[in-house]
Design a protein around this motif. Structure first.
Motif, PDB file in Angstrom:
ATOM      1  N   ASN A 105       0.797  -1.237   0.000  1.00 22.51           N
ATOM      2  CA  ASN A 105       0.000   0.000   0.000  1.00 22.51           C
ATOM      3  C   ASN A 105       0.823   1.277   0.000  1.00 22.51           C
ATOM      4  OD1 ASN A 105      -2.362  -1.532   0.149  1.00 22.51           O
ATOM      5  ND2 ASN A 105      -2.138  -1.747   2.364  1.00 22.51           N
ATOM      6  N   ALA A 106       2.136   1.186   0.323  1.00 22.88           N
ATOM      7  CA  ALA A 106       2.988   2.383   0.394  1.00 22.88           C
ATOM      8  C   ALA A 106       2.269   3.550   1.074  1.00 22.88           C
ATOM      9  CB  ALA A 106       3.455   2.790  -1.006  1.00 22.88           C
ATOM     10  N   PRO A 107       1.783   3.347   2.304  1.00 21.34           N
ATOM     11  CA  PRO A 107       0.980   4.399   2.931  1.00 21.34           C
ATOM     12  C   PRO A 107       1.819   5.661   3.200  1.00 21.34           C
ATOM     13  CG  PRO A 107       1.193   2.458   4.380  1.00 21.34           C
ATOM     14  CD  PRO A 107       2.027   2.202   3.181  1.00 21.34           C
ATOM     15  N   ALA A 108       1.179   6.818   3.037  1.00 24.50           N
ATOM     16  CA  ALA A 108       1.877   8.091   3.203  1.00 24.50           C
ATOM     17  C   ALA A 108       2.427   8.218   4.621  1.00 24.50           C
ATOM     18  CB  ALA A 108       0.920   9.248   2.922  1.00 24.50           C
ATOM     19  N   GLY A 109       3.684   8.644   4.710  1.00 25.96           N
ATOM     20  CA  GLY A 109       4.285   8.896   6.021  1.00 25.96           C
ATOM     21  C   GLY A 109       4.839   7.670   6.713  1.00 25.96           C
ATOM     22  N   HIS A 110       4.694   6.504   6.102  1.00 21.69           N
ATOM     23  CA  HIS A 110       5.271   5.274   6.680  1.00 21.69           C
ATOM     24  C   HIS A 110       6.663   5.062   6.075  1.00 21.69           C
ATOM     25  CE1 HIS A 110       1.374   3.259   8.174  1.00 21.69           C
ATOM     26  NE2 HIS A 110       1.054   4.471   7.788  1.00 21.69           N
ATOM     27  N   HIS A 111       7.593   4.632   6.897  1.00 18.43           N
ATOM     28  CA  HIS A 111       8.961   4.420   6.425  1.00 18.43           C
ATOM     29  C   HIS A 111       9.552   3.159   7.039  1.00 18.43           C
ATOM     30  CE1 HIS A 111       9.321   8.554   4.792  1.00 18.43           C
ATOM     31  NE2 HIS A 111       8.532   8.869   5.795  1.00 18.43           N
ATOM     32  N   TRP A 112       9.897   2.197   6.206  1.00 18.35           N
ATOM     33  CA  TRP A 112      10.760   1.083   6.623  1.00 18.35           C
ATOM     34  C   TRP A 112      12.174   1.420   6.168  1.00 18.35           C
ATOM     35  CZ3 TRP A 112      10.832  -3.161   9.612  1.00 18.35           C
ATOM     36  CH2 TRP A 112       9.628  -3.756   9.992  1.00 18.35           C
ATOM     37  N   LEU A 113      13.110   1.351   7.085  1.00 17.88           N
ATOM     38  CA  LEU A 113      14.516   1.617   6.783  1.00 17.88           C
ATOM     39  C   LEU A 113      15.331   0.369   7.079  1.00 17.88           C
ATOM     40  CD1 LEU A 113      14.832   4.978   8.774  1.00 17.88           C
ATOM     41  CD2 LEU A 113      14.404   4.725   6.319  1.00 17.88           C
ATOM     42  N   VAL A 114      16.437   0.203   6.352  1.00 20.33           N
ATOM     43  CA  VAL A 114      17.396  -0.835   6.729  1.00 20.33           C
ATOM     44  C   VAL A 114      18.772  -0.209   6.890  1.00 20.33           C
ATOM     45  CG1 VAL A 114      16.164  -2.781   5.695  1.00 20.33           C
ATOM     46  CG2 VAL A 114      17.824  -1.498   4.321  1.00 20.33           C
ATOM     47  N   ALA A 148       5.742   5.124  11.597  1.00 16.30           N
ATOM     48  CA  ALA A 148       4.499   5.465  10.904  1.00 16.30           C
ATOM     49  C   ALA A 148       3.690   6.403  11.787  1.00 16.30           C
ATOM     50  CB  ALA A 148       3.700   4.198  10.598  1.00 16.30           C
ATOM     51  N   PRO A 149       2.826   7.200  11.177  1.00 17.35           N
ATOM     52  CA  PRO A 149       2.016   8.138  11.970  1.00 17.35           C
ATOM     53  C   PRO A 149       0.950   7.413  12.777  1.00 17.35           C
ATOM     54  CG  PRO A 149       1.807   8.561   9.585  1.00 17.35           C
ATOM     55  CD  PRO A 149       2.573   7.295   9.736  1.00 17.35           C
ATOM     56  N   GLU A 150       0.616   7.968  13.925  1.00 13.88           N
ATOM     57  CA  GLU A 150      -0.519   7.507  14.700  1.00 13.88           C
ATOM     58  C   GLU A 150      -1.809   7.944  14.005  1.00 13.88           C
ATOM     59  OE1 GLU A 150       0.780   5.259  17.316  1.00 13.88           O
ATOM     60  OE2 GLU A 150      -0.535   6.399  18.652  1.00 13.88           O
ATOM     61  N   ALA A 151      -2.791   7.061  13.987  1.00 19.02           N
ATOM     62  CA  ALA A 151      -4.027   7.370  13.253  1.00 19.02           C
ATOM     63  C   ALA A 151      -4.837   8.483  13.913  1.00 19.02           C
ATOM     64  CB  ALA A 151      -4.886   6.106  13.138  1.00 19.02           C
ATOM     65  N   MET A 152      -4.802   8.540  15.235  1.00 22.89           N
ATOM     66  CA  MET A 152      -5.742   9.399  15.955  1.00 22.89           C
ATOM     67  C   MET A 152      -5.159  10.748  16.370  1.00 22.89           C
ATOM     68  SD  MET A 152      -8.551   7.780  15.966  1.00 22.89           S
ATOM     69  CE  MET A 152      -9.368   6.176  16.049  1.00 22.89           C
ATOM     70  N   ALA A 153      -3.931  11.044  15.969  1.00 19.51           N
ATOM     71  CA  ALA A 153      -3.317  12.305  16.402  1.00 19.51           C
ATOM     72  C   ALA A 153      -2.440  12.838  15.282  1.00 19.51           C
ATOM     73  CB  ALA A 153      -2.493  12.081  17.659  1.00 19.51           C
ATOM     74  N   ASP A 154      -2.520  14.121  15.037  1.00 18.34           N
ATOM     75  CA  ASP A 154      -1.618  14.746  14.070  1.00 18.34           C
ATOM     76  C   ASP A 154      -0.260  14.973  14.721  1.00 18.34           C
ATOM     77  OD1 ASP A 154      -3.454  14.922  12.030  1.00 18.34           O
ATOM     78  OD2 ASP A 154      -4.220  16.864  12.705  1.00 18.34           O
ATOM     79  N   GLY A 155       0.798  14.793  13.946  1.00 23.14           N
ATOM     80  CA  GLY A 155       2.124  15.161  14.426  1.00 23.14           C
ATOM     81  C   GLY A 155       2.716  14.174  15.413  1.00 23.14           C
ATOM     82  N   VAL A 156       2.182  12.945  15.450  1.00 27.68           N
ATOM     83  CA  VAL A 156       2.712  11.925  16.359  1.00 27.68           C
ATOM     84  C   VAL A 156       3.110  10.710  15.530  1.00 27.68           C
ATOM     85  CG1 VAL A 156       2.306  10.523  18.413  1.00 27.68           C
ATOM     86  CG2 VAL A 156       1.151  12.741  18.160  1.00 27.68           C
ATOM     87  N   LEU A 157       4.356  10.308  15.678  1.00 28.53           N
ATOM     88  CA  LEU A 157       4.859   9.121  14.987  1.00 28.53           C
ATOM     89  C   LEU A 157       5.127   8.024  15.998  1.00 28.53           C
ATOM     90  CD1 LEU A 157       7.437  10.716  12.489  1.00 28.53           C
ATOM     91  CD2 LEU A 157       5.088  10.022  12.055  1.00 28.53           C
ATOM     92  N   ASN A 158       5.022   6.791  15.533  1.00 29.36           N
ATOM     93  CA  ASN A 158       5.261   5.628  16.384  1.00 29.36           C
ATOM     94  C   ASN A 158       6.343   4.774  15.725  1.00 29.36           C
ATOM     95  OD1 ASN A 158       5.015   3.163  17.852  1.00 29.36           O
ATOM     96  ND2 ASN A 158       2.921   3.720  18.413  1.00 29.36           N
ATOM     97  N   LEU A 159       7.379   4.487  16.470  1.00 27.50           N
ATOM     98  CA  LEU A 159       8.449   3.611  15.969  1.00 27.50           C
ATOM     99  C   LEU A 159       8.018   2.167  16.247  1.00 27.50           C
ATOM    100  CD1 LEU A 159      11.313   3.473  14.747  1.00 27.50           C
ATOM    101  CD2 LEU A 159      12.199   3.497  17.074  1.00 27.50           C
ATOM    102  N   TYR A 160       7.339   1.581  15.289  1.00 27.59           N
ATOM    103  CA  TYR A 160       6.723   0.269  15.498  1.00 27.59           C
ATOM    104  C   TYR A 160       7.747  -0.852  15.551  1.00 27.59           C
ATOM    105  CZ  TYR A 160       2.078   2.199  14.849  1.00 27.59           C
ATOM    106  OH  TYR A 160       0.919   2.906  15.007  1.00 27.59           O
ATOM    107  N   PHE A 161       8.928  -0.597  14.993  1.00 24.99           N
ATOM    108  CA  PHE A 161       9.918  -1.672  14.901  1.00 24.99           C
ATOM    109  C   PHE A 161      11.302  -1.058  14.854  1.00 24.99           C
ATOM    110  CE2 PHE A 161      12.718  -4.466  12.538  1.00 24.99           C
ATOM    111  CZ  PHE A 161      12.352  -5.744  12.892  1.00 24.99           C
ATOM    112  N   ILE A 162      12.209  -1.573  15.668  1.00 26.89           N
ATOM    113  CA  ILE A 162      13.630  -1.271  15.486  1.00 26.89           C
ATOM    114  C   ILE A 162      14.400  -2.470  16.017  1.00 26.89           C
ATOM    115  CG2 ILE A 162      13.774   0.063  17.651  1.00 26.89           C
ATOM    116  CD1 ILE A 162      15.951   1.790  16.195  1.00 26.89           C
ATOM    117  N   ALA A 163      15.318  -2.968  15.232  1.00 25.75           N
ATOM    118  CA  ALA A 163      16.075  -4.160  15.639  1.00 25.75           C
ATOM    119  C   ALA A 163      17.403  -4.188  14.902  1.00 25.75           C
ATOM    120  CB  ALA A 163      15.282  -5.437  15.323  1.00 25.75           C
ATOM    121  N   VAL A 164      18.388  -4.758  15.573  1.00 19.80           N
ATOM    122  CA  VAL A 164      19.731  -4.917  15.017  1.00 19.80           C
ATOM    123  C   VAL A 164      20.173  -6.352  15.297  1.00 19.80           C
ATOM    124  CG1 VAL A 164      22.146  -4.168  15.210  1.00 19.80           C
ATOM    125  CG2 VAL A 164      20.297  -2.471  15.332  1.00 19.80           C
TER     126      VAL A 164
END
Lengths: 160, 160
Positions: free
Chosen positions: A45-54, A67-83
């Motif tokens: 879906n390549a949703p706007a404002g979502h970013h997967w990085l490697v 990715a942005p939080e659905a219910m608030a403007d200007g709030v991002l959530n780091l759903y995943f980070i791993a090394v």
């Protein structure tokens, strides 16, 4: 190791990212399908404002998803980070988080959230977030399972 | 007023539920599309474990929506609960929450979460949740906007 290259993830990175998740010690094997679902949804879906990085050195050794939080403007959530565990403590998580915070700044985000667990496997990650200025603002007791709480970290972004 | 009838929402209830949201004083007019989206998604996909309920007397005077959290087994989130302002303080919110907790019990849920705001318009709602045994376990500062925090309430369910 030199500084790893941080770049947007491509669809061909999916197996490597799942490998990183499992190698990191932060995800149990039965959580691989959750990571796969997040990746499939992103590439479908390549949703706007979502970013997967490697983070790539000779191979992919780290990944992050914000990715942005659905219910608030200007709030991002780091759903995943791993090394990957063999390259822990070399600044790769920090380089990924730098890039995520850069993205948040460009997006004029006010807040960046990280939700993690109280499990002992996550202790180093929690210390890392605190060292980066994230403050614990929530603890949902027994969220993941009895004895395993959800911990919510938040950092106010300077320019948000 | 007699006890209202609590029943599963039907697609034809959508306009009445949005009317309840706006009449409740808990949702601003610009939040109506968010409620509409939640309802459209529910009636399009009928996702397992999701429940929209309405409280109906002569007309629909209240509504609630509960659904499982994606990342945890046995955890439900009450994404929406509202009662039309002219019939506040008559036990309709309590009757809706009774039914939600009943559903949670049948689903063997461990935890029921309610996320709300620190805004003064939500003060009565927060008091209501606390009176029902919900405990504040998170406060994400400036989440909705500067000065408007997200408050996370959680209640452990007896049989979960």
């Amino acid at each position: 190791m030199n500084n790893p290259n941080i770049r947007p993830a491509q669809k061909g990175d999916i197996p490597a990212i799942i490998g990183v998740a499992l190698s990191s010690g932060l995800f149990a094997p039965d959580e691989a399908p959750l990571v796969q679902d997040m990746l499939d949804e992103y590439f479908a879906n390549a949703p706007a404002g979502h970013h997967w990085l490697v983070a790539q050195d000779a191979e992919v050794v780290g990944a992050a998803y914000v990715a942005p939080e659905a219910m608030a403007d200007g709030v991002l959530n780091l759903y995943f980070i791993a090394v990957s565990r063999p390259v822990h403590r070399r600044g790769i998580g920090g380089a990924l988080l730098d890039e995520v915070e850069q993205i948040a700044g460009v997006a004029d985000a006010r807040l960046l959230l990280i939700e993690t667990s109280s499990a002992s496997e996550q202790a180093a990650a929690r210390t890392f977030y605190e060292g980066r200025g994230y403050e614990m603002q929530g603890r949902i007791v027994d969220y993941y399972q009895p004895g395993d709480d959800k911990i919510i970290f938040a950092r106010r972004l300077a320019d948000g």
